[in-house]
Write a protein that holds these residues in place. Structure first.
Motif, PDB file in Angstrom:
ATOM      1  N   LEU A  28       0.933  -1.349   0.067  1.00  0.00           N
ATOM      2  CA  LEU A  28      -0.094  -0.072   0.017  1.00  0.00           C
ATOM      3  C   LEU A  28       0.749   1.015   0.118  1.00  0.00           C
ATOM      4  CD1 LEU A  28      -2.686  -1.138   2.435  1.00  0.00           C
ATOM      5  CD2 LEU A  28      -3.004  -0.519   0.188  1.00  0.00           C
ATOM      6  N   LEU A  29       2.001   1.262   0.613  1.00  0.00           N
ATOM      7  CA  LEU A  29       3.033   2.402   0.651  1.00  0.00           C
ATOM      8  C   LEU A  29       3.494   2.696  -0.594  1.00  0.00           C
ATOM      9  CD1 LEU A  29       4.277   2.249   4.430  1.00  0.00           C
ATOM     10  CD2 LEU A  29       2.739   3.649   3.460  1.00  0.00           C
ATOM     11  N   LEU A  30       3.951   1.550  -1.160  1.00  0.00           N
ATOM     12  CA  LEU A  30       4.621   1.583  -2.429  1.00  0.00           C
ATOM     13  C   LEU A  30       3.731   2.232  -3.468  1.00  0.00           C
ATOM     14  CD1 LEU A  30       6.752  -1.505  -2.409  1.00  0.00           C
ATOM     15  CD2 LEU A  30       7.568   0.739  -2.317  1.00  0.00           C
ATOM     16  N   MET A  31       2.457   1.704  -3.551  1.00  0.00           N
ATOM     17  CA  MET A  31       1.451   2.286  -4.491  1.00  0.00           C
ATOM     18  C   MET A  31       1.089   3.589  -4.246  1.00  0.00           C
ATOM     19  SD  MET A  31      -1.064  -1.056  -4.766  1.00  0.00           S
ATOM     20  CE  MET A  31      -2.381  -0.003  -4.687  1.00  0.00           C
ATOM     21  N   GLY A  32       1.260   4.193  -3.224  1.00  0.00           N
ATOM     22  CA  GLY A  32       1.113   5.577  -2.652  1.00  0.00           C
ATOM     23  C   GLY A  32      -0.588   5.837  -2.329  1.00  0.00           C
ATOM     24  N   HIS A  33      -1.009   4.684  -1.580  1.00  0.00           N
ATOM     25  CA  HIS A  33      -2.423   4.519  -1.063  1.00  0.00           C
ATOM     26  C   HIS A  33      -2.652   5.212  -0.062  1.00  0.00           C
ATOM     27  CE1 HIS A  33      -6.229   2.709  -0.461  1.00  0.00           C
ATOM     28  NE2 HIS A  33      -6.021   2.247  -1.661  1.00  0.00           N
ATOM     29  N   THR A  34      -2.214   6.595   0.086  1.00  0.00           N
ATOM     30  CA  THR A  34      -2.059   7.211   1.411  1.00  0.00           C
ATOM     31  C   THR A  34      -2.884   8.539   1.382  1.00  0.00           C
ATOM     32  OG1 THR A  34      -0.074   8.331   0.570  1.00  0.00           O
ATOM     33  CG2 THR A  34      -0.007   6.395   1.840  1.00  0.00           C
ATOM     34  N   GLU A  35      -3.460   8.970   0.428  1.00  0.00           N
ATOM     35  CA  GLU A  35      -4.275  10.086   0.357  1.00  0.00           C
ATOM     36  C   GLU A  35      -5.761  10.179   0.705  1.00  0.00           C
ATOM     37  OE1 GLU A  35      -3.805  11.977  -3.554  1.00  0.00           O
ATOM     38  OE2 GLU A  35      -1.539  11.699  -3.345  1.00  0.00           O
ATOM     39  N   GLY A  36      -6.268  10.903   1.389  1.00  0.00           N
ATOM     40  CA  GLY A  36      -7.626  11.060   1.943  1.00  0.00           C
ATOM     41  C   GLY A  36      -8.106   9.787   2.844  1.00  0.00           C
ATOM     42  N   VAL A  37      -9.232   9.319   2.133  1.00  0.00           N
ATOM     43  CA  VAL A  37      -9.647   7.928   2.985  1.00  0.00           C
ATOM     44  C   VAL A  37      -8.874   6.798   2.595  1.00  0.00           C
ATOM     45  CG1 VAL A  37     -11.278   7.507   1.240  1.00  0.00           C
ATOM     46  CG2 VAL A  37     -11.835   6.997   3.411  1.00  0.00           C
ATOM     47  N   GLN A  38      -8.091   6.839   1.513  1.00  0.00           N
ATOM     48  CA  GLN A  38      -7.138   5.723   1.204  1.00  0.00           C
ATOM     49  C   GLN A  38      -6.168   5.490   2.429  1.00  0.00           C
ATOM     50  OE1 GLN A  38      -5.322   6.562  -2.368  1.00  0.00           O
ATOM     51  NE2 GLN A  38      -6.893   6.121  -3.756  1.00  0.00           N
ATOM     52  N   ALA A  39      -5.973   6.566   3.308  1.00  0.00           N
ATOM     53  CA  ALA A  39      -4.915   6.416   4.317  1.00  0.00           C
ATOM     54  C   ALA A  39      -5.596   5.450   5.335  1.00  0.00           C
ATOM     55  CB  ALA A  39      -4.766   7.512   4.888  1.00  0.00           C
ATOM     56  N   VAL A  40      -6.824   4.859   5.193  1.00  0.00           N
ATOM     57  CA  VAL A  40      -7.293   4.015   6.121  1.00  0.00           C
ATOM     58  C   VAL A  40      -6.519   2.722   6.203  1.00  0.00           C
ATOM     59  CG1 VAL A  40      -9.367   2.835   6.849  1.00  0.00           C
ATOM     60  CG2 VAL A  40      -9.321   5.190   6.544  1.00  0.00           C
ATOM     61  N   ALA A  41      -6.374   2.236   4.898  1.00  0.00           N
ATOM     62  CA  ALA A  41      -5.753   0.936   4.399  1.00  0.00           C
ATOM     63  C   ALA A  41      -4.367   0.765   5.145  1.00  0.00           C
ATOM     64  CB  ALA A  41      -5.980   0.552   2.813  1.00  0.00           C
ATOM     65  N   PRO A  42      -3.448   1.534   4.810  1.00  0.00           N
ATOM     66  CA  PRO A  42      -2.370   1.286   5.510  1.00  0.00           C
ATOM     67  C   PRO A  42      -2.261   1.471   6.996  1.00  0.00           C
ATOM     68  CG  PRO A  42      -2.134   3.055   3.982  1.00  0.00           C
ATOM     69  CD  PRO A  42      -3.372   2.720   4.010  1.00  0.00           C
ATOM     70  N   LEU A  43      -3.219   2.354   7.462  1.00  0.00           N
ATOM     71  CA  LEU A  43      -3.241   2.400   8.939  1.00  0.00           C
ATOM     72  C   LEU A  43      -3.881   1.215   9.446  1.00  0.00           C
ATOM     73  CD1 LEU A  43      -3.205   4.349  11.598  1.00  0.00           C
ATOM     74  CD2 LEU A  43      -5.600   4.835  10.976  1.00  0.00           C
ATOM     75  N   ALA A  44      -4.829   0.647   8.833  1.00  0.00           N
ATOM     76  CA  ALA A  44      -5.452  -0.809   9.229  1.00  0.00           C
ATOM     77  C   ALA A  44      -4.355  -1.945   9.156  1.00  0.00           C
ATOM     78  CB  ALA A  44      -6.669  -1.118   8.419  1.00  0.00           C
ATOM     79  N   ALA A  45      -3.473  -1.885   8.084  1.00  0.00           N
ATOM     80  CA  ALA A  45      -2.389  -2.710   7.922  1.00  0.00           C
ATOM     81  C   ALA A  45      -1.602  -2.746   9.222  1.00  0.00           C
ATOM     82  CB  ALA A  45      -1.820  -2.796   6.783  1.00  0.00           C
ATOM     83  N   GLY A  46      -1.196  -1.461   9.469  1.00  0.00           N
ATOM     84  CA  GLY A  46      -0.165  -1.167  10.629  1.00  0.00           C
ATOM     85  C   GLY A  46      -0.847  -1.689  11.838  1.00  0.00           C
ATOM     86  N   VAL A  47      -2.087  -1.392  12.266  1.00  0.00           N
ATOM     87  CA  VAL A  47      -2.725  -2.071  13.281  1.00  0.00           C
ATOM     88  C   VAL A  47      -2.570  -3.192  13.372  1.00  0.00           C
ATOM     89  CG1 VAL A  47      -4.779  -1.731  14.597  1.00  0.00           C
ATOM     90  CG2 VAL A  47      -3.860   0.247  13.504  1.00  0.00           C
ATOM     91  N   GLY A  48      -2.986  -3.950  12.190  1.00  0.00           N
ATOM     92  CA  GLY A  48      -2.948  -5.502  12.061  1.00  0.00           C
ATOM     93  C   GLY A  48      -1.631  -6.166  12.621  1.00  0.00           C
ATOM     94  N   LEU A  69      -7.632  -6.892  15.754  1.00  0.00           N
ATOM     95  CA  LEU A  69      -7.705  -7.736  14.636  1.00  0.00           C
ATOM     96  C   LEU A  69      -9.143  -7.483  14.045  1.00  0.00           C
ATOM     97  CD1 LEU A  69      -5.415 -10.613  15.541  1.00  0.00           C
ATOM     98  CD2 LEU A  69      -4.903  -8.548  13.880  1.00  0.00           C
ATOM     99  N   LEU A  70     -10.158  -7.648  15.131  1.00  0.00           N
ATOM    100  CA  LEU A  70     -11.611  -7.509  14.447  1.00  0.00           C
ATOM    101  C   LEU A  70     -11.745  -6.032  13.849  1.00  0.00           C
ATOM    102  CD1 LEU A  70     -13.393  -9.458  17.370  1.00  0.00           C
ATOM    103  CD2 LEU A  70     -12.594 -10.354  14.780  1.00  0.00           C
ATOM    104  N   GLY A  71     -11.154  -5.069  14.455  1.00  0.00           N
ATOM    105  CA  GLY A  71     -11.470  -3.600  13.954  1.00  0.00           C
ATOM    106  C   GLY A  71     -10.904  -3.530  12.653  1.00  0.00           C
ATOM    107  N   VAL A  72      -9.500  -4.284  12.305  1.00  0.00           N
ATOM    108  CA  VAL A  72      -9.022  -4.239  11.179  1.00  0.00           C
ATOM    109  C   VAL A  72     -10.013  -5.088   9.979  1.00  0.00           C
ATOM    110  CG1 VAL A  72      -7.010  -5.229   9.778  1.00  0.00           C
ATOM    111  CG2 VAL A  72      -6.613  -4.264  11.880  1.00  0.00           C
ATOM    112  N   SER A  73     -10.631  -5.787  10.429  1.00  0.00           N
ATOM    113  CA  SER A  73     -11.691  -6.813   9.578  1.00  0.00           C
ATOM    114  C   SER A  73     -12.569  -5.671   9.079  1.00  0.00           C
ATOM    115  CB  SER A  73     -12.256  -7.817  10.146  1.00  0.00           C
ATOM    116  OG  SER A  73     -11.129  -8.861  10.509  1.00  0.00           O
ATOM    117  N   LEU A  74     -13.049  -4.876  10.097  1.00  0.00           N
ATOM    118  CA  LEU A  74     -14.094  -4.020   9.800  1.00  0.00           C
ATOM    119  C   LEU A  74     -13.724  -2.794   8.828  1.00  0.00           C
ATOM    120  CD1 LEU A  74     -15.698  -3.566  13.411  1.00  0.00           C
ATOM    121  CD2 LEU A  74     -16.628  -4.615  11.312  1.00  0.00           C
ATOM    122  N   ALA A  75     -12.227  -2.433   8.918  1.00  0.00           N
ATOM    123  CA  ALA A  75     -11.664  -1.457   8.169  1.00  0.00           C
ATOM    124  C   ALA A  75     -11.707  -2.033   6.959  1.00  0.00           C
ATOM    125  CB  ALA A  75     -10.357  -1.208   8.454  1.00  0.00           C
TER     126      ALA A  75
END
Length: 150
Positions: A28-48, A69-75
């Motif tokens: 996700l970081l290499l793809m630049g998936h970090t702007e706006g609501v997209q930042a939820v995904a790398p944050l969720a992966a880090g929390v995982g 981990l259940l929160g990450v599933s919801l994300a």
């Protein structure tokens, strides 16, 4: 060997889940998936990664690790909804008998090659099922921690 695997299977699963989250975070970081609501995904992966690691090294914090981990599933499910909405945004319905050509990158050509359409960034629709990797890893890790013997 089989007995050792049986005894340590939940720990091995959680370890692989943590590695899966780490690889997803790197992608996700290499793809630049970090702007706006997209930042939820790398944050969720880090929390995982943190949740799986916490469940491995601190057995007393198992309930916190399960909650993370259940929160990450919801994300991941939230990401699925976002990807589906983005994929449907701006696409008109096809009339009966119409065709749509799609290239390898997901860009589509509604009426043929002369009507080439991509979004403003030059990208096609987001892959709709990609966020389910977060949801699946979170559920798998939570299940493995749940059955782990203290």
């Amino acid at each position: 060997m089989r007995e050792t695997l049986r005894e340590r299977f939940p720990e091995m699963v959680v370890l692989f889940v943590a590695l899966g989250f780490f690889v997803t975070l790197a992608e996700l970081l290499l793809m630049g998936h970090t702007e706006g609501v997209q930042a939820v995904a790398p944050l969720a992966a880090g929390v995982g990664v943190v949740g799986a690691g916490l469940g491995l090294v601190a057995p007393r914090a198992r309930s916190w690790a399960l909650a993370l981990l259940l929160g990450v599933s919801l994300a991941g499910l939230f990401g699925l909804v976002q990807h589906l909405e983005e994929g449907l945004e701006g696409k008109e319905g096809l009339r009966p008998g119409a065709f749509r050509l799609v290239d390898e990158e997901g860009a589509y050509y509604p009426g043929g090659y002369e009507e080439y359409e991509k979004d403003e960034k030059g990208e096609g629709a987001p892959p709709p099922l990609a966020p389910l990797s977060l949801a699946g890893l979170g559920l798998l890790g939570a299940a493995a921690l749940w059955v782990r013997r203290p």
